[in-house]
Design an enzyme around this catalytic site. Structure first.
Site, PDB file in Angstrom:
ATOM      1  N   CYS A  21       0.853  -1.180   0.000  1.00  0.00           N
ATOM      2  CA  CYS A  21       0.000   0.000   0.000  1.00  0.00           C
ATOM      3  C   CYS A  21       0.893   1.236   0.000  1.00  0.00           C
ATOM      4  O   CYS A  21       2.094   1.141   0.188  1.00  0.00           O
ATOM      5  CB  CYS A  21      -0.859   0.038   1.256  1.00  0.00           C
ATOM      6  SG  CYS A  21      -1.820  -1.458   1.496  1.00  0.00           S
ATOM      7  N   ARG A  54       1.391   1.606  -6.002  1.00  0.00           N
ATOM      8  CA  ARG A  54       1.586   0.676  -4.893  1.00  0.00           C
ATOM      9  C   ARG A  54       0.305  -0.082  -4.536  1.00  0.00           C
ATOM     10  O   ARG A  54       0.331  -0.996  -3.708  1.00  0.00           O
ATOM     11  CB  ARG A  54       2.087   1.440  -3.662  1.00  0.00           C
ATOM     12  CG  ARG A  54       3.394   2.163  -3.894  1.00  0.00           C
ATOM     13  CD  ARG A  54       3.831   2.909  -2.653  1.00  0.00           C
ATOM     14  NE  ARG A  54       4.149   1.995  -1.586  1.00  0.00           N
ATOM     15  CZ  ARG A  54       5.336   1.408  -1.418  1.00  0.00           C
ATOM     16  NH1 ARG A  54       6.314   1.673  -2.261  1.00  0.00           N
ATOM     17  NH2 ARG A  54       5.543   0.597  -0.425  1.00  0.00           N
ATOM     18  N   TRP A  67      -3.675  -1.976  -1.548  1.00  0.00           N
ATOM     19  CA  TRP A  67      -3.684  -3.229  -2.309  1.00  0.00           C
ATOM     20  C   TRP A  67      -4.015  -4.300  -1.291  1.00  0.00           C
ATOM     21  O   TRP A  67      -3.234  -4.585  -0.388  1.00  0.00           O
ATOM     22  CB  TRP A  67      -2.315  -3.480  -2.947  1.00  0.00           C
ATOM     23  CG  TRP A  67      -2.282  -4.692  -3.807  1.00  0.00           C
ATOM     24  CD1 TRP A  67      -2.905  -4.850  -5.016  1.00  0.00           C
ATOM     25  CD2 TRP A  67      -1.600  -5.928  -3.552  1.00  0.00           C
ATOM     26  NE1 TRP A  67      -2.643  -6.111  -5.515  1.00  0.00           N
ATOM     27  CE2 TRP A  67      -1.856  -6.795  -4.651  1.00  0.00           C
ATOM     28  CE3 TRP A  67      -0.802  -6.395  -2.514  1.00  0.00           C
ATOM     29  CZ2 TRP A  67      -1.344  -8.080  -4.727  1.00  0.00           C
ATOM     30  CZ3 TRP A  67      -0.290  -7.684  -2.586  1.00  0.00           C
ATOM     31  CH2 TRP A  67      -0.565  -8.504  -3.687  1.00  0.00           C
ATOM     32  N   ASN A 125       0.911   0.434   6.022  1.00  0.00           N
ATOM     33  CA  ASN A 125       1.406  -0.405   4.928  1.00  0.00           C
ATOM     34  C   ASN A 125       2.196  -1.551   5.565  1.00  0.00           C
ATOM     35  O   ASN A 125       3.186  -1.297   6.247  1.00  0.00           O
ATOM     36  CB  ASN A 125       2.318   0.412   4.008  1.00  0.00           C
ATOM     37  CG  ASN A 125       3.022  -0.458   2.974  1.00  0.00           C
ATOM     38  OD1 ASN A 125       2.496  -1.498   2.576  1.00  0.00           O
ATOM     39  ND2 ASN A 125       4.192  -0.034   2.547  1.00  0.00           N
ATOM     40  N   GLY A 126       1.729  -2.773   5.372  1.00  0.00           N
ATOM     41  CA  GLY A 126       2.417  -3.911   5.976  1.00  0.00           C
ATOM     42  C   GLY A 126       1.401  -4.944   6.418  1.00  0.00           C
ATOM     43  O   GLY A 126       0.246  -4.916   5.983  1.00  0.00           O
ATOM     44  N   GLU A 137       9.861 -12.953 -20.760  1.00  0.00           N
ATOM     45  CA  GLU A 137       9.550 -11.588 -20.353  1.00  0.00           C
ATOM     46  C   GLU A 137       8.507 -10.969 -21.308  1.00  0.00           C
ATOM     47  O   GLU A 137       7.609 -10.257 -20.868  1.00  0.00           O
ATOM     48  CB  GLU A 137      10.842 -10.746 -20.298  1.00  0.00           C
ATOM     49  CG  GLU A 137      10.671  -9.285 -19.960  1.00  0.00           C
ATOM     50  CD  GLU A 137       9.986  -8.994 -18.627  1.00  0.00           C
ATOM     51  OE1 GLU A 137       9.755  -9.907 -17.825  1.00  0.00           O
ATOM     52  OE2 GLU A 137       9.638  -7.811 -18.421  1.00  0.00           O
ATOM     53  N   LYS A 165       4.930  -9.549 -19.967  1.00  0.00           N
ATOM     54  CA  LYS A 165       4.437  -8.191 -20.241  1.00  0.00           C
ATOM     55  C   LYS A 165       3.067  -8.269 -20.897  1.00  0.00           C
ATOM     56  O   LYS A 165       2.148  -7.530 -20.550  1.00  0.00           O
ATOM     57  CB  LYS A 165       5.378  -7.421 -21.184  1.00  0.00           C
ATOM     58  CG  LYS A 165       6.672  -6.901 -20.611  1.00  0.00           C
ATOM     59  CD  LYS A 165       6.537  -5.780 -19.603  1.00  0.00           C
ATOM     60  CE  LYS A 165       6.424  -6.326 -18.213  1.00  0.00           C
ATOM     61  NZ  LYS A 165       7.627  -6.485 -17.448  1.00  0.00           N
ATOM     62  N   GLU A 184       0.299  -9.565 -18.446  1.00  0.00           N
ATOM     63  CA  GLU A 184       0.112  -8.654 -17.318  1.00  0.00           C
ATOM     64  C   GLU A 184      -0.734  -7.436 -17.696  1.00  0.00           C
ATOM     65  O   GLU A 184      -1.597  -7.012 -16.941  1.00  0.00           O
ATOM     66  CB  GLU A 184       1.519  -8.218 -16.876  1.00  0.00           C
ATOM     67  CG  GLU A 184       1.595  -7.195 -15.811  1.00  0.00           C
ATOM     68  CD  GLU A 184       3.048  -6.867 -15.452  1.00  0.00           C
ATOM     69  OE1 GLU A 184       3.941  -7.009 -16.300  1.00  0.00           O
ATOM     70  OE2 GLU A 184       3.269  -6.445 -14.309  1.00  0.00           O
ATOM     71  N   HIS A 230       7.301 -30.543 -27.718  1.00  0.00           N
ATOM     72  CA  HIS A 230       7.155 -31.504 -26.615  1.00  0.00           C
ATOM     73  C   HIS A 230       5.852 -31.281 -25.843  1.00  0.00           C
ATOM     74  O   HIS A 230       5.761 -31.594 -24.660  1.00  0.00           O
ATOM     75  CB  HIS A 230       8.358 -31.417 -25.679  1.00  0.00           C
ATOM     76  CG  HIS A 230       9.640 -31.805 -26.361  1.00  0.00           C
ATOM     77  ND1 HIS A 230       9.928 -33.096 -26.722  1.00  0.00           N
ATOM     78  CD2 HIS A 230      10.673 -31.061 -26.795  1.00  0.00           C
ATOM     79  CE1 HIS A 230      11.097 -33.140 -27.330  1.00  0.00           C
ATOM     80  NE2 HIS A 230      11.578 -31.904 -27.393  1.00  0.00           N
ATOM     81  N   LYS A 284       2.721  -3.050  -7.893  1.00  0.00           N
ATOM     82  CA  LYS A 284       4.089  -2.993  -8.399  1.00  0.00           C
ATOM     83  C   LYS A 284       5.077  -3.700  -7.475  1.00  0.00           C
ATOM     84  O   LYS A 284       6.006  -4.334  -7.931  1.00  0.00           O
ATOM     85  CB  LYS A 284       4.512  -1.539  -8.605  1.00  0.00           C
ATOM     86  CG  LYS A 284       5.873  -1.451  -9.285  1.00  0.00           C
ATOM     87  CD  LYS A 284       6.041  -0.170 -10.048  1.00  0.00           C
ATOM     88  CE  LYS A 284       7.344  -0.163 -10.807  1.00  0.00           C
ATOM     89  NZ  LYS A 284       7.343  -1.087 -11.956  1.00  0.00           N
TER      90      LYS A 284
HETATM   91  O1  M6R Z   1      10.634  -4.901  -7.296  1.00  0.00           O
HETATM   92  P1  M6R Z   1      11.000  -6.255  -7.807  1.00  0.00           P
HETATM   93  O2  M6R Z   1      11.867  -6.199  -9.027  1.00  0.00           O
HETATM   94  O3  M6R Z   1      11.565  -7.156  -6.769  1.00  0.00           O
HETATM   95  O4  M6R Z   1       9.611  -6.905  -8.262  1.00  0.00           O
HETATM   96  C1  M6R Z   1       9.534  -8.232  -8.690  1.00  0.00           C
HETATM   97  C2  M6R Z   1       8.281  -8.464  -9.491  1.00  0.00           C
HETATM   98  O5  M6R Z   1       7.147  -8.269  -8.699  1.00  0.00           O
HETATM   99  C3  M6R Z   1       8.217  -7.521 -10.697  1.00  0.00           C
HETATM  100  O6  M6R Z   1       9.370  -7.657 -11.474  1.00  0.00           O
HETATM  101  C4  M6R Z   1       6.989  -7.811 -11.572  1.00  0.00           C
HETATM  102  O7  M6R Z   1       7.079  -9.093 -12.123  1.00  0.00           O
HETATM  103  C5  M6R Z   1       6.906  -6.741 -12.662  1.00  0.00           C
HETATM  104  N1  M6R Z   1       6.321  -5.543 -12.141  1.00  0.00           N
HETATM  105  C6  M6R Z   1       6.130  -7.194 -13.840  1.00  0.00           C
HETATM  106  O8  M6R Z   1       6.163  -6.230 -14.842  1.00  0.00           O
END
Ligand code: M6R
Length: 598
Positions: free
Chosen positions: A2, A27, A71, A97-98, A471, A475, A478, A494, A593
């Site tokens: 959060c 966040r 969040w 936050n926590g 990756e 992307k 997501e 396979h 994030k």
């Molecule tokens: O802050 P971090 O790099 O540790 O975050 C890890 C993942 O949560 C982050 O890379 C996530 O997969 C990306 N936001 C996706 O785009």
């Protein structure tokens, strides 16, 4: 995860808190709320994004307040579960936050004592605890006593009716104080403060802070004063704004040439310097540990380190590493994390140290939690990344890995002076190679418009482009919600070929390297199942057009460095697919994030 913010000053708190909160929306954006001290503690909360809160809230008078964007972890995203919480009698308000891990027992005992709860959250117990303790008068003391009862992680900010202060406390969740002129702030992240000040003081674990209009007092949990010098933040407000782009993600993709340049600045010259961290270490292998996009950067790093330094390298997802058995080895452990806050990666760093390994973190957010858990930190210098989808931080993580590979190559004498010169030249050339892809954004958009109705999409690559296919798939799923899968191209036969049809386009990364002929074979296998193929190839490749339905041509550079422009093309691809599908690009559903829960 959060975002929290607090303000004390001479201006109306409400618009300042709202503006700062919007900058923390990455966040979390399930629900949001605000409390301003005026005639009593005025409270307003709403389910949904901050825009919903803003549109529905009444005007609040008062120059002291706190706010929160959520969040959800404990309790559904509803307005009842939104922060702030005010206890039973509206005399205080808190944001958090926590995660409070012992909230169940506290809640039961507070209910037995007659407290009334209005939410399902873990946080609300803290409001009741502070309220109980405030009978003694001082807000800082009341918060301190309440903290003694709770277990877990937190950044709290608290205000009290009639008070001219915000009291905040931190344990494992980020908290920074912004120092203004006749006003002071607390926030989860400096991006919330940049409009007002770039002078900050970081609050550390186990510390509390009281801010008033003119003073900031940091103490430990026993109340002993802590002196800490303010720091100047190099990020500007512009870095944290969209600057005319429709989305942060697009802005951040277009910032990549600059981010790469910044990441390299002054570093290539000092690689291999005697006495530097990497030259001084002794280890038999490298282990890279990370989550999500950072994990994919680690997978690319394995190829780069093994190619340039010949050091055996393994890569593990943080949550798997920390629960794995320690093998008999002595690796140098590289932790990669944009935020520096990802709980699984922080826990992995602690585990690595427990195993007696030297640790290095590759991090974007300066002074974030992980920087205090490792032996050495390399900052990626990408600037603030606001969009939930990681883009410029991924390419700068790759840059850090090229630099580390060079260090290790020099240390192990596998990188000759000539090879070093060539690698240096290739790295310096990367901003241009990325710019060349950005110049083709319209072509990529047109292709994305052609394929945006797909339900499934496959991405295939070989060698160093296998993790890039992962990756690209991440992307895509997501932000566009198209189901995406990345595969090593040789692996499709396979099993996954069974899923292919004309409705499942395949994106094939066809680098002109030793895997090229095999990739052409894999493209043919896919075409034979009627799947349209979109190839990413290099300019001058006259073959690929005979096999693929569409081709995105990139400037030819040596295969070891090609992942950087290729991922730029795939980021644009995902962005334009999501745009064509009308998705909320910067804030995809269900995710945040930074993930500070296990
Ligand atoms: O802050 P971090 O790099 O540790 O975050 C890890 C993942 O949560 C982050 O890379 C996530 O997969 C990306 N936001 C996706 O785009």
């Amino acid at each position: 995860m959060c975002g929290i913010v607090g303000y004390v000053g001479g201006k109306r708190a409400q618009p300042i808190l709202l503006d700062s909160l919007k900058r923390l929306e990455y966040r979390g954006y399930d629900s949001a709320g605000i409390a301003v001290v005026g005639e009593g503690v005025q409270l307003f909360k709403a389910k949904g994004e901050i825009a919903v809160l803003e549109a529905s809230m009444p005007e609040m008078e008062g120059t002291v307040g706190i706010a929160h964007t959520r969040w959800a972890t404990q309790g559904k995203p509803t307005s009842e579960n939104a922060h702030p919480f005010v206890g039973c009698n509206n005399k205080i308000a808190i944001v958090h936050n926590g995660i409070i891990t012992n909230f169940m027992e506290l809640r039961e005992s507070l209910i037995a004592d007659g407290h009334k709860f209005t939410s399902d959250t873990d946080t609300e117990v803290f409001a009741h605890l502070v309220e109980m303790n405030l009978d003694d008068g001082d807000l800082m003391d009341a918060v301190r006593s309440a903290l003694k009862r709770i277990e877990g992680t937190y950044a709290f900010a608290v205000v009290a009716d009639g008070g001219d202060e915000v009291v905040a406390a931190r344990n494992e969740s980020p908290l920074v104080v912004g120092l203004g002129n006749g006003e002071n702030f607390v926030a989860s992240d400096v991006t919330a403060l940049l409009k007002h000040t770039n002078k900050v003081v970081y609050v550390l674990d186990g510390e509390m802070v009281r801010i008033t209009r003119d003073a900031v007092t940091i103490t430990d949990q026993e109340g002993n004063r802590v002196e800490r010098k303010p720091e100047r933040i190099a990020w500007s407000l512009e870095d944290a704004e969209k600057s005319g782009y429709p989305h942060f993600m697009l802005k951040e993709i277009f910032e990549q040439p600059k981010a790469i340049h910044e990441s390299l600045l002054g570093r290539l010259e000092s690689i291999g310097a005697e006495g530097s961290f990497f030259q001084d270490q002794s280890f038999s292998s490298v282990k890279i540990v990370a989550c999500g996009t950072s994990y994919h950067a680690g997978l690319v790093g394995k190829y780069v380190i093994e190619e340039l330094a010949r050091v055996p390298t393994t890569v593990q997802i943080s949550s798997e590493y920390r629960y794995s058995t320690a093998a008999r080895e002595n690796p140098l452990v590289l932790l990669i994390t944009q935020s520096g806050e990802t709980l699984d990666t922080i826990a992995a760093a602690r585990e690595a140290r427990k195993r007696g390994n030297r640790t290095v973190a590759i991090v974007n957010v300066v002074d974030s939690a992980i920087s205090r858990e490792v032996d050495h930190v390399i900052y990626t210098r990408a600037g603030p990344e606001i969009s939930v989808a990681a883009t410029k931080t991924f390419v700068t993580q790759l840059i850090a890995l090229y630099l580390i590979a060079m260090e290790l190559g020099i240390k192990g004498r596998s990188l000759t002076a000539q090879a070093r010169k060539s690698v240096t030249g290739q790295l310096r050339n990367l901003p241009r190679a990325v710019q060349d892809v950005l110049n083709q954004a319209q072509t990529i958009e047109a292709l994305a418009n052609k394929y945006h109705k797909a339900r499934d999409m496959f991405f295939m690559g070989r060698n160093i482009h296998y993790p890039i296919s992962l990756e690209g798939a991440l992307k895509t799923k997501e932000i566009s919600y198209i189901h995406g899968e990345g595969y090593p191209a040789g692996e499709l036969k396979h099993g996954p070929l069974a899923l292919l049809s004309e409705d499942s386009p395949v994106v094939a990364i066809a680098a002109k390297d030793h895997t090229y002929e095999k990739m052409i074979g894999n493209i043919s296998e896919v075409s034979a199942r009627a799947s349209p193929v979109i190839a990413i190839a290099v300019k001058g490749d006259t073959e690929i057009g005979k096999f693929a339905d569409d081709v995105i041509y990139l400037k030819e550079i040596p295969p070891l460095f090609l992942p950087v422009p290729v991922i730029t093309a795939l980021q644009l691809w995902a962005y334009y697919l999501a745009k064509a599908r009308g998705c909320p690009i910067d804030k995809p559903r269900n995710i945040a994030k930074t993930v500070t829960v296990e």
